[in-house]
Design an enzyme around this catalytic site. Structure first.
Site, short mmCIF file in Angstrom:
data_model
loop_
_atom_site.label_atom_id
_atom_site.label_comp_id
_atom_site.label_asym_id
_atom_site.label_seq_id
_atom_site.Cartn_x
_atom_site.Cartn_y
_atom_site.Cartn_z
N ASP A 177 -8.47 3.14 1.54
CA ASP A 177 -7.55 3.54 2.60
C ASP A 177 -8.35 4.09 3.77
OD1 ASP A 177 -5.52 4.49 4.20
OD2 ASP A 177 -4.46 5.50 2.57
N ARG B 74 -3.41 -0.77 5.38
CA ARG B 74 -3.96 -1.84 4.56
C ARG B 74 -3.02 -3.02 4.35
NH1 ARG B 74 -5.33 1.72 -0.50
NH2 ARG B 74 -3.37 2.65 0.22
N CYS C 219 0.87 -1.18 0.00
CA CYS C 219 0.00 0.00 0.00
C CYS C 219 0.90 1.23 0.00
CB CYS C 219 -0.99 -0.02 1.17
SG CYS C 219 -0.27 0.17 2.81
#
Length: 169
Positions: free
Chosen positions: A136, A28, A22
């Site tokens: 996100d 994440r 990420c």
């Protein structure tokens, strides 16, 4: 980018390396790493499959995951204590079997000047919503972190089934 439910073959017989990527490697991708690693261990594949995570940016290198991610994982029974953020290295393309990115921006950063056949969206393997991005949760509330965990658990379960079919035992 098309969705697919197949995995690239191992680069090296007897092992399979998966990188979760990420932006900052604190929300994440560490959640995806922890959950997928747990599923790999449950399937008895942890001796041949390695899962790790990284960020495309260097904002948080060496730091623990976001406390909200850690709390969400801990509340669900996962161990969130060992993570330390690291930055994605393009040299990994030569030694990582599968690079799973959380969104299209991560995909662009990871594939810049590199072979693309081993880079996929993480949710290409989501049985309910293949090809979607992992949103996100950083700037949102607690619900966003729980939503990410839910989609990661669902996707990881399917991913591990596929990994079991490509690793040499």
């Amino acid at each position: 980018m098309s969705t697919t439910a197949t995995l690239p073959p191992p680069l090296h017989p007897g092992r399979y390396r998966i990188a979760m990527v990420c932006l900052g490697n604190i929300c994440r991708s560490p959640v995806a790493e922890v959950v997928t690693s747990a599923r790999i261990a449950e399937a008895g594949l942890d001796d041949v499959v390695e899962v790790f995570s990284a960020g495309t940016a260097d904002y948080h290198v060496g730091k623990s995951m976001d406390p909200r991610s850690a709390e969400t994982l801990t509340s669900a029974g996962y161990d969130a204590t060992r993570h330390r953020a690291q930055q994605f290295q393009h040299a990994w393309h030569d030694d990582v079997d599968l690079i799973l990115v959380m969104d299209h921006s991560n995909h662009d950063d990871v594939t810049r000047g590199a072979e693309r056949d081993r880079v996929r969206l993480f949710r290409d393997f989501d049985p309910e919503f293949p090809g979607e991005e992992v949103p996100d949760p950083y700037y949102g509330g607690e619900d966003g972190f729980r939503e990410v965990l839910s989609m990661v658990e669902r996707t990881s379960a399917h991913l591990v089934e596929l990994v079991a079919g490509v690793v040499d035992r």
